[in-house]
Design a protein around this motif. Structure first.
Motif, PDB file in Angstrom:
ATOM      1  N   ASP A   1      55.147  30.134  40.149  1.00  0.00           N
ATOM      2  CA  ASP A   1      55.773  30.969  41.173  1.00  0.00           C
ATOM      3  C   ASP A   1      54.842  32.063  41.687  1.00  0.00           C
ATOM      4  OD1 ASP A   1      58.199  29.571  41.087  1.00  0.00           O
ATOM      5  OD2 ASP A   1      58.920  30.777  39.401  1.00  0.00           O
ATOM      6  N   LEU A   2      53.660  32.163  41.118  1.00  0.00           N
ATOM      7  CA  LEU A   2      52.698  33.152  41.602  1.00  0.00           C
ATOM      8  C   LEU A   2      52.333  32.864  43.054  1.00  0.00           C
ATOM      9  CD1 LEU A   2      50.291  33.309  38.518  1.00  0.00           C
ATOM     10  CD2 LEU A   2      51.859  35.109  39.265  1.00  0.00           C
ATOM     11  N   ALA A   3      52.180  33.915  43.843  1.00  0.00           N
ATOM     12  CA  ALA A   3      51.887  33.742  45.266  1.00  0.00           C
ATOM     13  C   ALA A   3      50.567  33.019  45.493  1.00  0.00           C
ATOM     14  CB  ALA A   3      51.877  35.107  45.958  1.00  0.00           C
ATOM     15  N   ASP A   4      49.602  33.249  44.620  1.00  0.00           N
ATOM     16  CA  ASP A   4      48.271  32.632  44.795  1.00  0.00           C
ATOM     17  C   ASP A   4      48.055  31.473  43.815  1.00  0.00           C
ATOM     18  OD1 ASP A   4      48.167  34.127  42.496  1.00  0.00           O
ATOM     19  OD2 ASP A   4      46.172  34.972  42.885  1.00  0.00           O
ATOM     20  N   TYR A   5      49.163  30.826  43.357  1.00  0.00           N
ATOM     21  CA  TYR A   5      49.046  29.742  42.377  1.00  0.00           C
ATOM     22  C   TYR A   5      48.137  28.624  42.886  1.00  0.00           C
ATOM     23  CZ  TYR A   5      50.350  25.935  39.196  1.00  0.00           C
ATOM     24  OH  TYR A   5      50.315  24.898  38.283  1.00  0.00           O
ATOM     25  N   ALA A   6      48.368  28.145  44.110  1.00  0.00           N
ATOM     26  CA  ALA A   6      47.561  27.046  44.655  1.00  0.00           C
ATOM     27  C   ALA A   6      46.106  27.464  44.795  1.00  0.00           C
ATOM     28  CB  ALA A   6      48.126  26.586  45.995  1.00  0.00           C
ATOM     29  N   ASP A   7      45.867  28.707  45.213  1.00  0.00           N
ATOM     30  CA  ASP A   7      44.479  29.186  45.352  1.00  0.00           C
ATOM     31  C   ASP A   7      43.784  29.220  43.993  1.00  0.00           C
ATOM     32  OD1 ASP A   7      44.795  29.499  48.067  1.00  0.00           O
ATOM     33  OD2 ASP A   7      45.335  31.635  47.934  1.00  0.00           O
ATOM     34  N   ALA A   8      44.512  29.662  42.961  1.00  0.00           N
ATOM     35  CA  ALA A   8      43.918  29.740  41.620  1.00  0.00           C
ATOM     36  C   ALA A   8      43.604  28.341  41.085  1.00  0.00           C
ATOM     37  CB  ALA A   8      44.863  30.476  40.671  1.00  0.00           C
ATOM     38  N   ILE A   9      44.510  27.395  41.321  1.00  0.00           N
ATOM     39  CA  ILE A   9      44.256  26.018  40.894  1.00  0.00           C
ATOM     40  C   ILE A   9      43.055  25.450  41.638  1.00  0.00           C
ATOM     41  CG2 ILE A   9      45.161  23.655  40.927  1.00  0.00           C
ATOM     42  CD1 ILE A   9      46.430  25.253  38.741  1.00  0.00           C
ATOM     43  N   THR A  10      42.974  25.720  42.934  1.00  0.00           N
ATOM     44  CA  THR A  10      41.840  25.250  43.737  1.00  0.00           C
ATOM     45  C   THR A  10      40.530  25.815  43.208  1.00  0.00           C
ATOM     46  OG1 THR A  10      43.226  25.072  45.716  1.00  0.00           O
ATOM     47  CG2 THR A  10      40.847  25.197  46.051  1.00  0.00           C
ATOM     48  N   PHE A  11      40.520  27.116  42.888  1.00  0.00           N
ATOM     49  CA  PHE A  11      39.299  27.733  42.362  1.00  0.00           C
ATOM     50  C   PHE A  11      38.906  27.097  41.027  1.00  0.00           C
ATOM     51  CE2 PHE A  11      36.971  31.096  40.099  1.00  0.00           C
ATOM     52  CZ  PHE A  11      35.962  31.351  41.034  1.00  0.00           C
ATOM     53  N   ALA A  12      39.907  26.833  40.167  1.00  0.00           N
ATOM     54  CA  ALA A  12      39.618  26.192  38.878  1.00  0.00           C
ATOM     55  C   ALA A  12      39.076  24.783  39.083  1.00  0.00           C
ATOM     56  CB  ALA A  12      40.886  26.157  38.026  1.00  0.00           C
ATOM     57  N   ALA A  13      39.690  24.035  40.007  1.00  0.00           N
ATOM     58  CA  ALA A  13      39.242  22.669  40.275  1.00  0.00           C
ATOM     59  C   ALA A  13      37.825  22.658  40.829  1.00  0.00           C
ATOM     60  CB  ALA A  13      40.192  21.994  41.249  1.00  0.00           C
ATOM     61  N   ARG A  14      37.484  23.674  41.651  1.00  0.00           N
ATOM     62  CA  ARG A  14      36.129  23.742  42.205  1.00  0.00           C
ATOM     63  C   ARG A  14      35.096  23.927  41.085  1.00  0.00           C
ATOM     64  NH1 ARG A  14      36.899  27.572  45.537  1.00  0.00           N
ATOM     65  NH2 ARG A  14      37.310  26.284  47.357  1.00  0.00           N
ATOM     66  N   ARG A  15      35.415  24.765  40.114  1.00  0.00           N
ATOM     67  CA  ARG A  15      34.487  24.978  39.003  1.00  0.00           C
ATOM     68  C   ARG A  15      34.359  23.726  38.128  1.00  0.00           C
ATOM     69  NH1 ARG A  15      34.125  30.955  36.390  1.00  0.00           N
ATOM     70  NH2 ARG A  15      33.256  31.950  38.258  1.00  0.00           N
ATOM     71  N   ILE A  16      35.499  23.054  37.918  1.00  0.00           N
ATOM     72  CA  ILE A  16      35.469  21.824  37.119  1.00  0.00           C
ATOM     73  C   ILE A  16      34.657  20.752  37.833  1.00  0.00           C
ATOM     74  CG2 ILE A  16      36.883  19.966  36.166  1.00  0.00           C
ATOM     75  CD1 ILE A  16      39.135  22.069  35.869  1.00  0.00           C
ATOM     76  N   SER A  17      34.853  20.616  39.138  1.00  0.00           N
ATOM     77  CA  SER A  17      34.129  19.591  39.895  1.00  0.00           C
ATOM     78  C   SER A  17      32.630  19.866  39.877  1.00  0.00           C
ATOM     79  CB  SER A  17      34.639  19.526  41.333  1.00  0.00           C
ATOM     80  OG  SER A  17      34.257  20.659  42.081  1.00  0.00           O
TER      81      SER A  17
END
Length: 371
Positions: free
Chosen positions: A56-72
Protein backbone atom coordinates in the motif's frame (compact mmCIF):
# COMPACT_ATOMS: atom_id res chain seq x y z
CA UNK A 1 13.03 1.95 -19.05
CA UNK A 2 10.51 -0.16 -20.92
CA UNK A 3 6.95 1.21 -20.66
CA UNK A 4 5.68 -2.10 -19.30
CA UNK A 5 8.08 -2.18 -16.36
CA UNK A 6 5.99 -0.06 -13.94
CA UNK A 7 2.92 -2.20 -14.64
CA UNK A 8 4.89 -5.39 -14.02
CA UNK A 9 6.52 -3.96 -10.89
CA UNK A 10 3.13 -3.15 -9.35
CA UNK A 11 2.14 -6.83 -9.73
CA UNK A 12 5.26 -8.18 -7.95
CA UNK A 13 4.66 -9.56 -4.46
CA UNK A 14 7.30 -8.59 -1.93
CA UNK A 15 7.16 -12.18 -0.61
CA UNK A 16 8.04 -13.46 -4.10
CA UNK A 17 10.96 -11.01 -4.28
CA UNK A 18 12.27 -12.14 -0.87
CA UNK A 19 12.01 -15.80 -1.89
CA UNK A 20 13.74 -15.03 -5.19
CA UNK A 21 16.75 -13.49 -3.43
CA UNK A 22 16.89 -16.10 -0.67
CA UNK A 23 17.02 -19.04 -3.10
CA UNK A 24 19.89 -17.28 -4.91
CA UNK A 25 21.95 -16.99 -1.73
CA UNK A 26 21.43 -13.27 -1.13
CA UNK A 27 21.86 -12.53 2.59
CA UNK A 28 19.21 -10.81 4.74
CA UNK A 29 20.71 -7.79 6.52
CA UNK A 30 19.45 -5.76 9.53
CA UNK A 31 17.13 -2.91 8.59
CA UNK A 32 16.15 0.12 10.64
CA UNK A 33 12.93 0.51 8.69
CA UNK A 34 9.91 -1.58 9.65
CA UNK A 35 8.50 -1.29 6.13
CA UNK A 36 11.64 -2.38 4.26
CA UNK A 37 13.96 -5.40 4.16
CA UNK A 38 17.54 -5.33 2.96
CA UNK A 39 19.35 -8.12 1.10
CA UNK A 40 23.02 -8.24 0.10
CA UNK A 41 24.31 -10.07 -2.96
CA UNK A 42 26.33 -13.30 -2.58
CA UNK A 43 30.07 -13.44 -3.01
CA UNK A 44 31.73 -10.12 -2.30
CA UNK A 45 28.33 -8.68 -1.31
CA UNK A 46 28.78 -5.43 -3.18
CA UNK A 47 25.13 -5.00 -4.17
CA UNK A 48 22.30 -4.27 -1.74
CA UNK A 49 18.59 -4.41 -2.52
CA UNK A 50 15.85 -2.81 -0.43
CA UNK A 51 12.46 -4.53 -0.55
CA UNK A 52 9.26 -2.65 0.35
CA UNK A 53 7.17 -4.73 2.76
CA UNK A 54 3.85 -2.92 2.33
CA UNK A 55 2.11 -3.00 -1.08
CA UNK A 56 0.00 0.00 0.00
CA UNK A 57 3.02 2.29 0.02
CA UNK A 58 2.66 5.12 -2.49
CA UNK A 59 6.05 4.37 -4.06
CA UNK A 60 5.74 0.54 -3.87
CA UNK A 61 6.03 0.03 -7.65
CA UNK A 62 8.97 2.46 -7.86
CA UNK A 63 10.79 0.62 -5.05
CA UNK A 64 10.22 -2.75 -6.73
CA UNK A 65 11.45 -1.31 -10.03
CA UNK A 66 14.60 0.04 -8.37
CA UNK A 67 15.24 -3.36 -6.74
CA UNK A 68 14.67 -5.18 -10.04
CA UNK A 69 17.10 -2.80 -11.79
CA UNK A 70 19.84 -3.66 -9.30
CA UNK A 71 19.13 -7.39 -9.59
CA UNK A 72 19.18 -7.24 -13.39
CA UNK A 73 22.51 -5.42 -13.33
CA UNK A 74 23.95 -8.00 -10.94
CA UNK A 75 22.64 -10.95 -13.00
CA UNK A 76 23.48 -9.38 -16.36
CA UNK A 77 20.05 -9.77 -17.95
CA UNK A 78 17.20 -7.40 -18.89
CA UNK A 79 15.20 -5.90 -16.06
CA UNK A 80 11.92 -6.85 -17.73
CA UNK A 81 12.92 -10.53 -17.59
CA UNK A 82 13.56 -10.21 -13.85
CA UNK A 83 10.16 -8.59 -13.32
CA UNK A 84 8.38 -11.26 -15.38
CA UNK A 85 10.04 -14.01 -13.34
CA UNK A 86 8.80 -12.32 -10.16
CA UNK A 87 5.25 -11.94 -11.46
CA UNK A 88 4.95 -15.71 -12.03
CA UNK A 89 6.61 -17.13 -8.87
CA UNK A 90 4.90 -20.55 -9.13
CA UNK A 91 6.34 -21.13 -12.59
CA UNK A 92 9.69 -21.71 -14.18
CA UNK A 93 10.23 -19.77 -17.41
CA UNK A 94 11.57 -21.09 -20.70
CA UNK A 95 12.48 -18.69 -23.50
CA UNK A 96 12.88 -19.78 -27.11
CA UNK A 97 14.63 -17.17 -29.26
CA UNK A 98 15.50 -16.98 -32.95
CA UNK A 99 18.30 -14.55 -33.74
CA UNK A 100 19.65 -13.58 -37.13
CA UNK A 101 19.43 -11.00 -39.88
CA UNK A 102 15.85 -12.00 -40.71
CA UNK A 103 14.66 -11.34 -37.14
CA UNK A 104 16.53 -8.11 -36.35
CA UNK A 105 13.28 -6.13 -36.50
CA UNK A 106 11.81 -8.27 -33.72
CA UNK A 107 9.36 -9.90 -36.11
CA UNK A 108 9.22 -13.30 -37.78
CA UNK A 109 7.33 -14.89 -40.65
CA UNK A 110 3.95 -16.33 -39.66
CA UNK A 111 4.83 -19.86 -40.77
CA UNK A 112 8.16 -19.77 -38.92
CA UNK A 113 6.41 -18.36 -35.85
CA UNK A 114 3.85 -21.15 -35.84
CA UNK A 115 6.65 -23.71 -36.20
CA UNK A 116 8.46 -22.15 -33.24
CA UNK A 117 5.36 -22.41 -31.05
CA UNK A 118 4.64 -25.99 -32.16
CA UNK A 119 8.27 -27.02 -31.66
CA UNK A 120 8.38 -25.41 -28.22
CA UNK A 121 5.26 -27.33 -27.19
CA UNK A 122 6.74 -30.60 -28.44
CA UNK A 123 10.06 -29.98 -26.66
CA UNK A 124 8.28 -29.50 -23.34
CA UNK A 125 6.08 -32.54 -23.94
CA UNK A 126 9.08 -34.69 -24.94
CA UNK A 127 10.95 -33.75 -21.75
CA UNK A 128 7.90 -34.38 -19.59
CA UNK A 129 7.38 -37.80 -21.21
CA UNK A 130 11.05 -38.66 -20.58
CA UNK A 131 10.63 -37.74 -16.90
CA UNK A 132 7.56 -39.94 -16.58
CA UNK A 133 8.91 -42.78 -18.73
CA UNK A 134 12.61 -42.49 -19.69
CA UNK A 135 13.21 -43.78 -23.21
CA UNK A 136 14.92 -42.76 -26.44
CA UNK A 137 11.71 -42.55 -28.44
CA UNK A 138 8.09 -42.02 -27.45
CA UNK A 139 5.88 -43.36 -30.25
CA UNK A 140 2.90 -41.59 -28.67
CA UNK A 141 3.49 -38.67 -26.36
CA UNK A 142 0.21 -39.16 -24.53
CA UNK A 143 1.31 -39.88 -20.98
CA UNK A 144 -1.16 -38.42 -18.48
CA UNK A 145 1.19 -36.38 -16.29
CA UNK A 146 3.15 -35.10 -19.29
CA UNK A 147 -0.03 -33.91 -21.03
CA UNK A 148 -1.27 -32.27 -17.82
CA UNK A 149 2.05 -30.44 -17.49
CA UNK A 150 1.91 -29.05 -21.04
CA UNK A 151 -1.76 -28.04 -20.70
CA UNK A 152 -0.82 -25.99 -17.62
CA UNK A 153 1.95 -24.11 -19.47
CA UNK A 154 1.14 -20.54 -20.47
CA UNK A 155 2.50 -18.24 -23.16
CA UNK A 156 4.04 -15.08 -21.78
CA UNK A 157 4.14 -11.71 -23.52
CA UNK A 158 6.81 -11.20 -26.17
CA UNK A 159 10.07 -9.70 -24.96
CA UNK A 160 12.79 -7.48 -26.34
CA UNK A 161 15.14 -9.50 -28.54
CA UNK A 162 15.42 -10.75 -32.10
CA UNK A 163 12.30 -12.87 -31.60
CA UNK A 164 11.57 -14.36 -28.19
CA UNK A 165 8.79 -16.79 -27.31
CA UNK A 166 8.24 -16.96 -23.53
CA UNK A 167 6.58 -19.96 -21.86
CA UNK A 168 5.71 -20.12 -18.16
CA UNK A 169 5.89 -23.76 -17.07
CA UNK A 170 4.18 -24.93 -13.86
CA UNK A 171 6.20 -26.17 -10.93
CA UNK A 172 3.74 -28.99 -10.48
CA UNK A 173 0.67 -30.37 -12.17
CA UNK A 174 -1.17 -30.88 -8.89
CA UNK A 175 -2.98 -28.38 -6.67
CA UNK A 176 -0.41 -28.39 -3.88
CA UNK A 177 3.37 -28.69 -3.96
CA UNK A 178 4.86 -31.71 -2.21
CA UNK A 179 7.81 -30.40 -0.25
CA UNK A 180 9.28 -33.89 0.14
CA UNK A 181 10.41 -34.16 -3.49
CA UNK A 182 11.16 -32.07 -6.53
CA UNK A 183 7.89 -31.27 -8.31
CA UNK A 184 7.16 -32.93 -11.66
CA UNK A 185 7.17 -29.64 -13.56
CA UNK A 186 10.60 -28.64 -12.22
CA UNK A 187 11.99 -32.06 -13.19
CA UNK A 188 10.62 -31.68 -16.72
CA UNK A 189 12.07 -28.18 -17.17
CA UNK A 190 15.40 -29.28 -15.69
CA UNK A 191 15.65 -32.24 -18.06
CA UNK A 192 14.85 -29.95 -21.02
CA UNK A 193 17.83 -27.72 -20.20
CA UNK A 194 20.16 -30.59 -19.31
CA UNK A 195 19.34 -32.56 -22.48
CA UNK A 196 19.55 -29.63 -24.89
CA UNK A 197 22.81 -28.41 -23.32
CA UNK A 198 24.34 -31.90 -23.57
CA UNK A 199 23.15 -32.22 -27.16
CA UNK A 200 24.56 -28.83 -28.20
CA UNK A 201 27.85 -29.44 -26.39
CA UNK A 202 28.31 -32.88 -27.97
CA UNK A 203 27.72 -31.53 -31.49
CA UNK A 204 29.97 -28.52 -30.93
CA UNK A 205 32.79 -30.76 -29.68
CA UNK A 206 32.50 -33.06 -32.71
CA UNK A 207 31.20 -35.95 -30.60
CA UNK A 208 27.53 -36.04 -31.62
CA UNK A 209 27.53 -39.87 -31.63
CA UNK A 210 27.89 -40.02 -27.85
CA UNK A 211 24.28 -38.80 -27.59
CA UNK A 212 23.24 -42.21 -28.94
CA UNK A 213 24.91 -44.07 -26.05
CA UNK A 214 23.29 -44.80 -22.70
CA UNK A 215 25.61 -43.10 -20.22
CA UNK A 216 24.80 -42.99 -16.51
CA UNK A 217 26.49 -39.58 -16.22
CA UNK A 218 24.62 -37.98 -19.13
CA UNK A 219 21.02 -36.77 -19.46
CA UNK A 220 18.70 -38.68 -21.76
CA UNK A 221 18.17 -37.16 -25.22
CA UNK A 222 15.10 -38.46 -27.06
CA UNK A 223 14.31 -38.51 -30.76
CA UNK A 224 11.17 -36.52 -29.94
CA UNK A 225 13.22 -33.71 -28.41
CA UNK A 226 15.47 -33.60 -31.48
CA UNK A 227 12.39 -33.51 -33.71
CA UNK A 228 11.07 -30.55 -31.73
CA UNK A 229 14.35 -28.64 -32.09
CA UNK A 230 14.39 -29.33 -35.83
CA UNK A 231 10.85 -28.01 -36.15
CA UNK A 232 11.81 -24.74 -34.46
CA UNK A 233 14.75 -24.12 -36.77
CA UNK A 234 13.96 -21.88 -39.77
CA UNK A 235 13.80 -23.93 -43.01
CA UNK A 236 16.14 -21.45 -44.74
CA UNK A 237 18.63 -21.68 -41.85
CA UNK A 238 18.54 -17.89 -41.53
CA UNK A 239 18.69 -17.74 -37.72
CA UNK A 240 20.21 -19.38 -34.68
CA UNK A 241 18.09 -20.95 -31.95
CA UNK A 242 18.60 -20.12 -28.28
CA UNK A 243 16.95 -21.56 -25.20
CA UNK A 244 17.18 -19.79 -21.89
CA UNK A 245 15.31 -19.94 -18.63
CA UNK A 246 14.72 -18.73 -15.10
CA UNK A 247 13.74 -20.75 -12.06
CA UNK A 248 10.78 -20.12 -9.79
CA UNK A 249 11.80 -18.60 -6.44
CA UNK A 250 9.51 -20.98 -4.51
CA UNK A 251 12.02 -23.84 -4.45
CA UNK A 252 15.83 -23.84 -4.71
CA UNK A 253 17.20 -23.65 -8.23
CA UNK A 254 18.95 -26.82 -9.46
CA UNK A 255 22.72 -26.60 -9.35
CA UNK A 256 25.04 -26.96 -12.36
CA UNK A 257 22.17 -26.86 -14.87
CA UNK A 258 22.87 -24.56 -17.85
CA UNK A 259 20.05 -22.09 -18.48
CA UNK A 260 21.37 -20.66 -21.75
CA UNK A 261 21.77 -23.06 -24.70
CA UNK A 262 22.76 -21.99 -28.20
CA UNK A 263 22.19 -23.95 -31.40
CA UNK A 264 23.81 -22.10 -34.27
CA UNK A 265 22.60 -22.80 -37.79
CA UNK A 266 25.58 -25.03 -38.62
CA UNK A 267 24.33 -27.56 -36.06
CA UNK A 268 20.85 -28.07 -37.56
CA UNK A 269 21.85 -30.94 -39.83
CA UNK A 270 23.46 -32.85 -36.95
CA UNK A 271 20.33 -32.51 -34.80
CA UNK A 272 18.19 -33.80 -37.66
CA UNK A 273 20.50 -36.77 -38.22
CA UNK A 274 20.43 -37.67 -34.52
CA UNK A 275 16.63 -37.50 -34.53
CA UNK A 276 16.60 -40.20 -37.20
CA UNK A 277 19.26 -42.34 -35.50
CA UNK A 278 17.47 -42.28 -32.13
CA UNK A 279 14.32 -43.74 -33.65
CA UNK A 280 13.80 -47.49 -33.94
CA UNK A 281 14.56 -48.90 -37.39
CA UNK A 282 11.62 -48.78 -39.76
CA UNK A 283 10.09 -52.09 -40.77
CA UNK A 284 11.05 -53.24 -44.25
CA UNK A 285 7.43 -54.26 -44.76
CA UNK A 286 6.33 -50.63 -44.68
CA UNK A 287 3.53 -48.90 -42.86
CA UNK A 288 -0.04 -47.97 -43.71
CA UNK A 289 -0.77 -44.23 -43.85
CA UNK A 290 -4.04 -42.33 -44.23
CA UNK A 291 -4.21 -38.63 -44.98
CA UNK A 292 -5.00 -35.89 -47.47
CA UNK A 293 -3.19 -34.60 -50.54
CA UNK A 294 -2.02 -31.03 -49.87
CA UNK A 295 0.27 -30.39 -52.84
CA UNK A 296 0.73 -31.67 -56.41
CA UNK A 297 4.07 -31.05 -58.12
CA UNK A 298 4.28 -33.63 -60.90
CA UNK A 299 5.26 -33.15 -64.54
CA UNK A 300 4.37 -34.80 -67.88
CA UNK A 301 6.34 -37.94 -68.76
CA UNK A 302 7.44 -38.93 -72.27
CA UNK A 303 3.91 -40.10 -73.04
CA UNK A 304 2.40 -36.79 -71.87
CA UNK A 305 0.94 -38.28 -68.67
CA UNK A 306 1.32 -36.43 -65.37
CA UNK A 307 3.37 -38.23 -62.74
CA UNK A 308 5.74 -37.38 -59.91
CA UNK A 309 5.71 -35.98 -56.39
CA UNK A 310 2.72 -35.22 -54.23
CA UNK A 311 2.72 -34.04 -50.61
CA UNK A 312 0.44 -35.85 -48.19
CA UNK A 313 -0.51 -34.78 -44.69
CA UNK A 314 -0.75 -37.99 -42.67
CA UNK A 315 -1.03 -39.06 -39.05
CA UNK A 316 2.00 -40.92 -37.66
CA UNK A 317 3.05 -41.42 -34.04
CA UNK A 318 0.27 -39.05 -32.95
CA UNK A 319 1.75 -36.32 -35.14
CA UNK A 320 0.60 -34.69 -38.36
CA UNK A 321 3.43 -35.12 -40.86
CA UNK A 322 3.96 -33.82 -44.37
CA UNK A 323 5.16 -36.72 -46.51
CA UNK A 324 6.48 -36.57 -50.07
CA UNK A 325 5.70 -39.56 -52.28
CA UNK A 326 6.45 -40.16 -55.97
CA UNK A 327 3.48 -41.60 -57.88
CA UNK A 328 3.03 -43.20 -61.28
CA UNK A 329 0.45 -41.66 -63.71
CA UNK A 330 -2.59 -43.65 -62.51
CA UNK A 331 -1.93 -42.99 -58.82
CA UNK A 332 -1.01 -39.36 -59.56
CA UNK A 333 -4.35 -38.86 -61.32
CA UNK A 334 -6.12 -40.36 -58.30
CA UNK A 335 -4.16 -38.00 -56.05
CA UNK A 336 -5.40 -35.03 -58.10
CA UNK A 337 -8.99 -36.23 -57.87
CA UNK A 338 -8.70 -36.70 -54.08
CA UNK A 339 -7.06 -33.29 -53.67
CA UNK A 340 -9.80 -31.34 -55.45
CA UNK A 341 -12.54 -33.35 -53.74
CA UNK A 342 -10.81 -33.12 -50.32
CA UNK A 343 -11.06 -36.89 -49.87
CA UNK A 344 -8.78 -39.04 -47.77
CA UNK A 345 -6.28 -41.38 -49.41
CA UNK A 346 -4.50 -44.52 -48.26
CA UNK A 347 -0.98 -45.67 -49.10
CA UNK A 348 1.66 -48.15 -47.84
CA UNK A 349 5.37 -47.36 -47.70
CA UNK A 350 8.51 -46.92 -45.62
CA UNK A 351 8.69 -43.56 -43.85
CA UNK A 352 12.02 -41.73 -44.12
CA UNK A 353 12.16 -38.76 -41.75
CA UNK A 354 13.41 -35.38 -42.90
CA UNK A 355 13.56 -31.89 -41.42
CA UNK A 356 10.26 -30.39 -42.56
CA UNK A 357 8.95 -32.81 -45.18
CA UNK A 358 9.45 -36.55 -44.88
CA UNK A 359 9.72 -39.15 -47.61
CA UNK A 360 7.77 -42.32 -48.33
CA UNK A 361 9.80 -45.02 -50.04
CA UNK A 362 8.42 -47.91 -52.10
CA UNK A 363 4.81 -46.65 -52.08
CA UNK A 364 2.14 -49.24 -52.89
CA UNK A 365 -1.63 -49.46 -52.80
CA UNK A 366 -2.41 -45.77 -53.31
CA UNK A 367 -6.21 -45.51 -53.20
CA UNK A 368 -8.94 -42.94 -52.58
CA UNK A 369 -11.01 -43.77 -49.51
CA UNK A 370 -14.80 -43.55 -49.71
CA UNK A 371 -16.24 -40.24 -48.50
Amino acid sequence: MNDRSPTLAARVSYQALRDYLATRQWQSMPSRLSYAAIYRSPGAGEVEVQIPLDPDLADYADAITFAARRISSFEGRPMEQVLRDLVQPRSDTVRYALSGVATETGTIGLVAGLALVEGALKSLLASACSVQRPRRFHPRMTLTDAESYVRACRLGQTEIGSFVLTVDTPLDIHDQLDASETPFGRRATTLLFESTAYLARSIRQGEAARVLDDRPDAPLVSANLCDALVEMMPPDESADLRLSGAWSPLIPAPTAVPVVIHFDRTMFESVERLAQQLRPSQSTEGTHFVGKVVELSGAPNAAGQLEGDVILQVQADDQLLKVRVALAPKAYADAGTAHFAQQYVSVHGQLHRGRRTHGLRNPTGFTILPA
